[in-house]
Design a protein around this motif. Structure first.
Motif, PDB file in Angstrom:
ATOM      1  N   GLU C 223      14.011  15.205  -5.455  1.00 30.41           N
ATOM      2  CA  GLU C 223      14.829  15.651  -4.330  1.00 30.41           C
ATOM      3  C   GLU C 223      15.638  14.499  -3.728  1.00 30.41           C
ATOM      4  OE1 GLU C 223      13.139  18.851  -1.538  1.00 30.41           O
ATOM      5  OE2 GLU C 223      13.160  17.036  -0.301  1.00 30.41           O
ATOM      6  N   ASP C 226      18.636  14.363  -5.662  1.00 30.14           N
ATOM      7  CA  ASP C 226      19.472  15.558  -5.515  1.00 30.14           C
ATOM      8  C   ASP C 226      20.211  15.594  -4.178  1.00 30.14           C
ATOM      9  OD1 ASP C 226      18.522  16.261  -7.976  1.00 30.14           O
ATOM     10  OD2 ASP C 226      17.070  17.743  -7.245  1.00 30.14           O
ATOM     11  N   VAL C 227      19.539  15.094  -3.120  1.00 25.80           N
ATOM     12  CA  VAL C 227      20.211  15.129  -1.812  1.00 25.80           C
ATOM     13  C   VAL C 227      21.043  13.871  -1.571  1.00 25.80           C
ATOM     14  CG1 VAL C 227      18.385  16.589  -0.831  1.00 25.80           C
ATOM     15  CG2 VAL C 227      18.316  14.092  -0.476  1.00 25.80           C
ATOM     16  N   THR C 247      23.190  16.971  -6.228  1.00 27.01           N
ATOM     17  CA  THR C 247      23.519  18.381  -6.460  1.00 27.01           C
ATOM     18  C   THR C 247      23.362  19.232  -5.212  1.00 27.01           C
ATOM     19  OG1 THR C 247      21.242  18.624  -7.206  1.00 27.01           O
ATOM     20  CG2 THR C 247      22.924  18.390  -8.908  1.00 27.01           C
ATOM     21  N   ARG C 248      22.577  18.752  -4.242  1.00 28.48           N
ATOM     22  CA  ARG C 248      22.412  19.556  -3.029  1.00 28.48           C
ATOM     23  C   ARG C 248      22.317  18.677  -1.775  1.00 28.48           C
ATOM     24  NH1 ARG C 248      16.480  20.707  -2.609  1.00 28.48           N
ATOM     25  NH2 ARG C 248      15.515  19.758  -4.421  1.00 28.48           N
ATOM     26  N   PRO C 249      23.436  17.997  -1.464  1.00 29.44           N
ATOM     27  CA  PRO C 249      23.455  17.122  -0.295  1.00 29.44           C
ATOM     28  C   PRO C 249      23.162  17.877   1.002  1.00 29.44           C
ATOM     29  CG  PRO C 249      25.674  17.408  -1.184  1.00 29.44           C
ATOM     30  CD  PRO C 249      24.737  18.004  -2.180  1.00 29.44           C
ATOM     31  N   GLN C 250      23.388  19.180   0.988  1.00 26.63           N
ATOM     32  CA  GLN C 250      23.151  19.976   2.203  1.00 26.63           C
ATOM     33  C   GLN C 250      21.669  20.007   2.597  1.00 26.63           C
ATOM     34  OE1 GLN C 250      24.035  21.105  -0.775  1.00 26.63           O
ATOM     35  NE2 GLN C 250      22.845  22.916  -1.342  1.00 26.63           N
ATOM     36  N   ASP C 251      20.794  19.651   1.643  1.00 25.54           N
ATOM     37  CA  ASP C 251      19.353  19.695   1.936  1.00 25.54           C
ATOM     38  C   ASP C 251      18.800  18.360   2.449  1.00 25.54           C
ATOM     39  OD1 ASP C 251      19.235  22.314   1.225  1.00 25.54           O
ATOM     40  OD2 ASP C 251      18.618  21.916  -0.852  1.00 25.54           O
ATOM     41  N   HIS C 255      14.927  17.359   3.471  1.00 31.26           N
ATOM     42  CA  HIS C 255      14.255  16.305   2.682  1.00 31.26           C
ATOM     43  C   HIS C 255      13.618  15.262   3.608  1.00 31.26           C
ATOM     44  CE1 HIS C 255      13.630  13.272  -0.473  1.00 31.26           C
ATOM     45  NE2 HIS C 255      14.277  12.402   0.288  1.00 31.26           N
TER      46      HIS C 255
END
Lengths: 375, 90, 277
Positions: C223, C226-227, C247-251, C255
């Motif tokens: 993660e 990914d973030v 791939t998922r900076p919004q998370d 995190h």
């Protein structure tokens, strides 16, 4: 061959003859010229070794330890502050029983800053588990360097070896030195066989591990006993050395006129020669003076000291060291073997010690003076 | 992994046989991974990600050394590994 | 290298690391890739503390604990000595933690980089001195609570170790994560074939110190990439290449929030609202 060289040159020549495969060192006055010479030897091809340029003394000794773990002969050199910077690795490499040989050019410790010789550096690290020998002159530096590899690497010992050479008084003082031939050294010093204390890809081992309370003391006891075996080995190696090179040393201590001496001065290092001269003069005047030079401080030759001093009326220790708030470290050690009463602290930060001052020590002994006295 | 006897003699210096084990870690565990062979597709992710190397390539769990961390159950894409209460195996 | 090609033998086994330890996973995988002719060099730190307690010796290959500051300098001597002994096809690999690398061991590493020694240095980064009980290191991220950061957790950014080693002109450098083992394995493989100083910085979460469940180590490490808080990249021939984009900076917030070590921040904000600070 007789050559006019200084103590550092003598050490470098001996190291070249001993053929270490890895040398690592960091420059510090007054050790520097040893490693400069060694770098020159590597450059001109007369020494086939890896010369590792390190960024600190801490790394110098760690690189030597790594090389020793690989199973090759190693050498490093330092002085004063640099020796203290190595302190952690001194106990580490000794506990790991890596037979590294090191020259320590004895130097005063800061503060105040001082580049000149006294023995506070090595004596403050007497307990780090290394063999500590103290040379008197350039010839002895050369000879001790060769013997250091023999003793440190002996199967019964396997303890690293520190050759102490008084800063400037020995390191930079030119003397006539008998330099041996390569064939002589080959006959005296075989190649290093690391045995089981090295990396082995056929029989992999784990090294330098933790040992908890149940096992811890056993490792230290083994180390201590190896040191005691070194004490027995020293005279044997010296006799072999004498057979090949023609110079016989007197073991871990060197007694001068001590057989019937009433007043004995114990000392070490480069000042010893002057002490002997003074004793000779006093003898001519009817004073039964003697000088006992300590060549090794670890292992500590307590029995030899005690035997030498059985007939003495009074004993003094002259040393270039003070354990602040106590006595000189050499004095404290000598007292475990013999009833020395007078401790003279001199030569700190490179201060000269005169024949008059030494004669005064003998006079003080005759007058029954005791305690710690500063020159 | 077979455990070795506690050495009755201390070595002369700090050098000893590599990989010499005298104690296991299995009693650390409060839960244990159990692999459901029906669901398992033998992808090897559990084997790969185990910090203790206690799942063999042929997916047998070494319960003497598994600490029950649960990484294998979480990494499994097929939910083929369940963490079960150790008390039930006592 | 696919899973099936990995050496089946375990070279780091039986150790006493906490359940779910990311550092032990990083060491275990590295040794499987590097193989039996690797000498593992470890300074004081988690992996040496859990792996080398006589007579429980958990490295199946040759391995040595060094003084804390001495990973790189011991590796230098070891490499020189083994080469001088005539050994060939061996690897001298160091495994130092974040404190052992970015703080106390940085000087010796600097020396090794200056010399260009043929060594592989792996920093397993669990972002604090975990072995001694979660003290701040130079690689503790801002906001993380440690046992030595009394003022709202760590206040300074992580030292950029990959940039530091690249600036020293190493032969190969890479960052990796135990959440992306395929990428880590590829980088180890590459490092194996390069001559000179190789440096791999692998993010290796510590569930104990990060305030996570023991089963979350790999997930959180993945993660982090990914973030976008940890970048997978490599440095070759003077250039950096990013291997994977977030791939998922919004998370990102989620995190951070799920890690206990960052909870001090929300606690602080709550206390401020309640007028307690």
């Amino acid at each position: 061959m007789r050559e006019f060289i200084n103590g550092n040159d003598a050490c470098a020549l001996a190291v070249r003859l001993a053929k270490p495969q890895v040398i690592s060192a960091y420059p510090i006055t007054p050790q520097t010229t040893v490693v400069e010479r060694l770098a020159e030897y590597v450059e001109d091809g007369s020494l086939d070794a890896d010369f590792v340029h390190v960024e600190s003394e801490h790394s110098a000794l760690n690189a030597a330890m790594g090389a020793s773990l690989a199973g090759v002969r190693t050498f490093t050199a330092t002085s004063g502050q640099g020796l203290l910077y190595m302190a952690e690795v001194l106990t580490y490499s000794a506990g790991g029983r890596f037979p590294i040989v090191m020259l320590n050019a004895n130097r005063s410790l800061a503060l105040p800053w001082n580049i000149y010789g006294d023995q506070r550096d090595s004596l403050s690290l007497l307990d780090c588990g290394w063999i500590q020998a103290y040379a008197e002159n350039a010839q002895e530096v050369l000879d001790l360097t060769l013997m250091a590899f023999r003793i440190a690497e002996d199967d019964a010992v396997r303890v690293p070896f520190m050759i102490n050479s008084d800063g400037f008084h020995i390191t930079h003082t030119y003397e006539l030195v008998d330099t041996p031939a390569a064939e002589q050294v080959e006959a005296f010093l075989p190649g290093y066989e690391a045995g089981e204390n090295r990396v082995d890809f056929d029989q992999p081992r784990n090294f330098g591990f933790s040992a908890g309370p149940a096992y811890n003391a056993a490792f230290h006891k083994a180390h201590h006993e190896a040191m005691l075996r070194a004490l027995d080995l020293i005279p044997r190696v010296e006799r072999e050395f004498a057979d090949i090179f023609g110079r016989l040393y007197g073991g871990a201590v060197e007694a001068h006129l001590c057989d019937d001496a009433e007043y004995v001065l114990i000392t070490l290092g480069s000042v010893s020669g002057l002490c002997r001269q003074v004793a000779d003069t006093l003898r001519a005047n009817g004073v039964k003076a003697g000088v006992l030079r300590l060549r090794y401080l670890r292992p500590f030759p307590d029995r030899l000291i005690a035997e030498t001093l059985t007939g003495a009326k009074a004993v003094a220790v002259l040393e270039k060291d003070i354990s602040f708030g106590g006595t000189g470290t050499v004095f404290a050690n000598v007292r475990t073997a013999a009833p020395a009463t007078l401790n003279v602290i001199g030569g700190l930060g490179g201060a000269g010690i005169s024949a008059k001052q030494i004669a005064d020590i003998f006079a003080d002994l005759q007058n029954g003076e005791s305690g710690v006295k500063w020159l | 992994m077979r455990l070795r006897p506690w050495p009755d003699k201390t070595p002369e210096w700090t050098a000893f046989e590599a990989g010499y084990l005298v104690t296991s870690n299995g009693d650390w565990r409060s839960v244990r991974p159990v692999i459901d062979k029906e669901r398992c597709v033998e992808c090897g992710l559990c084997y790969l990600h185990c910090p203790d190397g206690t799942i063999s390539r042929d997916l047998l769990v070494d319960y003497d050394f598994c600490k029950g961390c649960g990484i294998c159950a979480k990494i499994c894409k097929r939910e083929a590994i369940s963490m079960r209460r150790e008390a039930d195996y006592a | 290298m696919a899973v099936k090609n990995l050496d089946e033998r375990e070279f780091f086994f039986g150790h006493k690391a906490c359940a779910g330890c990311g550092g032990s996973l990083a060491v275990r995988i590295a040794l499987k890739v590097l193989g039996e002719r690797t000498v593992a060099v470890l300074p004081a730190g988690c992996m040496s503390a859990v792996g080398f307690n006589f007579p429980q010796l958990c490295f199946a290959n040759n391995a040595f604990i060094t003084p804390f500051a001495a990973t790189a300098s011991v590796m230098t001597g070891l490499e020189a000595g083994l080469r001088r002994r005539g050994e060939k096809d061996f690897i001298v690999a160091g495994f130092a933690g974040d404190g052992g690398t970015a703080d106390i061991g940085l000087q010796a590493l600097s020396g090794a980089m200056d010399r260009g020694d043929n060594i592989l240095y792996i920093c397993y980064d669990n972002e604090a001195y975990m072995n001694t009980g979660i003290q701040k290191s130079g690689l503790t991220p801002p906001g993380a609570k440690t046992s030595t950061t009394p003022h709202r957790g760590s206040r300074r950014p992580k030292k950029d170790m990959p940039a530091i080693v690249a600036a020293n002109g190493v032969s190969y450098a890479a960052s990796a994560s135990v959440g992306y083992l395929d990428d880590y394995i590829k980088k180890l493989e590459k490092a194996k074939s390069v001559v000179g100083v190789k440096y791999i910085h692998v993010l290796a979460p510590c569930p104990t110190g990060w305030g996570l469940g023991s089963d979350e180590t790999v997930e959180i490490a993945k993660e982090a990439v990914d973030v976008g808080v940890w970048e997978l990249k490599e440095y070759e021939n003077g250039r950096w290449t990013v291997n994977r984009k977030p791939t998922r900076p919004q998370d990102l917030e989620r995190h951070i929030d799920r890690q206990g070590r960052f909870r001090i921040q929300s606690q602080y904000q709550e206390d401020s609202r309640n007028g307690q600070r």
